[in-house]
Design a protein around this motif. Structure first.
Motif, PDB file in Angstrom:
ATOM      1  N   ASN A 115       0.831  -1.192   0.000  1.00 51.74           N
ATOM      2  CA  ASN A 115       0.000   0.000   0.000  1.00 51.74           C
ATOM      3  C   ASN A 115       0.874   1.255   0.000  1.00 51.74           C
ATOM      4  N   MET A 116       1.942   1.249   0.780  1.00 50.75           N
ATOM      5  CA  MET A 116       2.865   2.387   0.827  1.00 50.75           C
ATOM      6  C   MET A 116       3.577   2.570  -0.513  1.00 50.75           C
ATOM      7  N   LEU A 167       4.104   5.547  -5.682  1.00 47.78           N
ATOM      8  CA  LEU A 167       4.052   5.594  -7.147  1.00 47.78           C
ATOM      9  C   LEU A 167       2.983   6.556  -7.642  1.00 47.78           C
ATOM     10  N   LEU A 168       1.855   6.588  -6.960  1.00 48.15           N
ATOM     11  CA  LEU A 168       0.774   7.479  -7.371  1.00 48.15           C
ATOM     12  C   LEU A 168       1.144   8.951  -7.164  1.00 48.15           C
ATOM     13  N   LEU A 169       1.983   9.217  -6.176  1.00 47.95           N
ATOM     14  CA  LEU A 169       2.354  10.597  -5.866  1.00 47.95           C
ATOM     15  C   LEU A 169       3.612  11.062  -6.588  1.00 47.95           C
ATOM     16  N   ALA A 170       4.238  10.190  -7.343  1.00 47.86           N
ATOM     17  CA  ALA A 170       5.470  10.561  -8.043  1.00 47.86           C
ATOM     18  C   ALA A 170       5.188  11.656  -9.071  1.00 47.86           C
ATOM     19  N   GLU A 171       6.120  12.585  -9.173  1.00 53.92           N
ATOM     20  CA  GLU A 171       5.998  13.639 -10.176  1.00 53.92           C
ATOM     21  C   GLU A 171       6.508  13.086 -11.495  1.00 53.92           C
ATOM     22  N   LEU A 172       5.585  12.869 -12.410  1.00 60.49           N
ATOM     23  CA  LEU A 172       5.897  12.237 -13.683  1.00 60.49           C
ATOM     24  C   LEU A 172       5.497  13.138 -14.837  1.00 60.49           C
ATOM     25  N   ASP A 216      -8.061   9.364  -8.830  1.00 60.25           N
ATOM     26  CA  ASP A 216      -9.176   8.510  -8.408  1.00 60.25           C
ATOM     27  C   ASP A 216      -8.708   7.402  -7.473  1.00 60.25           C
ATOM     28  N   LYS A 217      -7.558   6.817  -7.742  1.00 59.53           N
ATOM     29  CA  LYS A 217      -7.049   5.758  -6.869  1.00 59.53           C
ATOM     30  C   LYS A 217      -6.680   6.319  -5.503  1.00 59.53           C
ATOM     31  N   LEU A 218      -6.074   7.500  -5.468  1.00 60.78           N
ATOM     32  CA  LEU A 218      -5.768   8.128  -4.178  1.00 60.78           C
ATOM     33  C   LEU A 218      -7.055   8.389  -3.395  1.00 60.78           C
ATOM     34  N   LEU A 219      -8.093   8.837  -4.088  1.00 66.46           N
ATOM     35  CA  LEU A 219      -9.369   9.067  -3.411  1.00 66.46           C
ATOM     36  C   LEU A 219      -9.956   7.763  -2.892  1.00 66.46           C
ATOM     37  N   ALA A 220      -9.840   6.698  -3.675  1.00 70.40           N
ATOM     38  CA  ALA A 220     -10.342   5.391  -3.230  1.00 70.40           C
ATOM     39  C   ALA A 220      -9.582   4.887  -2.011  1.00 70.40           C
ATOM     40  N   MET A 221      -8.316   5.272  -1.901  1.00 73.27           N
ATOM     41  CA  MET A 221      -7.500   4.879  -0.750  1.00 73.27           C
ATOM     42  C   MET A 221      -7.744   5.782   0.451  1.00 73.27           C
ATOM     43  N   GLY A 222      -8.503   6.867   0.254  1.00 73.33           N
ATOM     44  CA  GLY A 222      -8.779   7.786   1.349  1.00 73.33           C
ATOM     45  C   GLY A 222      -7.705   8.831   1.558  1.00 73.33           C
TER      46      GLY A 222
END
Length: 74
Positions: free
Chosen positions: A6-7, A12-17, A35-41
């Motif tokens: 999860n970490m 990966l979702l927060l990486a500046e790409l 959307d995935k970050l929102l689903a993770m809360g």
């Protein structure tokens, strides 16, 4: 999902790409990350990504507005 995975996913979702070369103007990959970050809360990280990009499209503005309402920062 186990906490270490999860970490890793969150990192990966927060990486500046840079967007993919053949990406469309709709920025589907970026929206999927939000959307995935929102689903993770993870409201604060998702809000930070949107604010850094600028909520200048209807899809981003909708997500930005929803996060602001959910976090009580309207």
């Amino acid at each position: 999902m186990p906490p270490p995975l999860n970490m890793l996913l969150r990192r990966l979702l927060l990486a500046e790409l840079d967007p993919p070369i053949d990406s469309s103007p709709e920025a589907r990959l970026f929206l999927a990350r939000i959307d995935k970050l929102l689903a993770m809360g993870a409201l604060d990280p998702a809000l930070a990504l949107i604010e850094r990009a600028g909520p200048n499209t209807p899809a981003l503005f909708r997500r930005w507005f929803d996060i602001r309402l959910l976090s009580g920062r309207e």
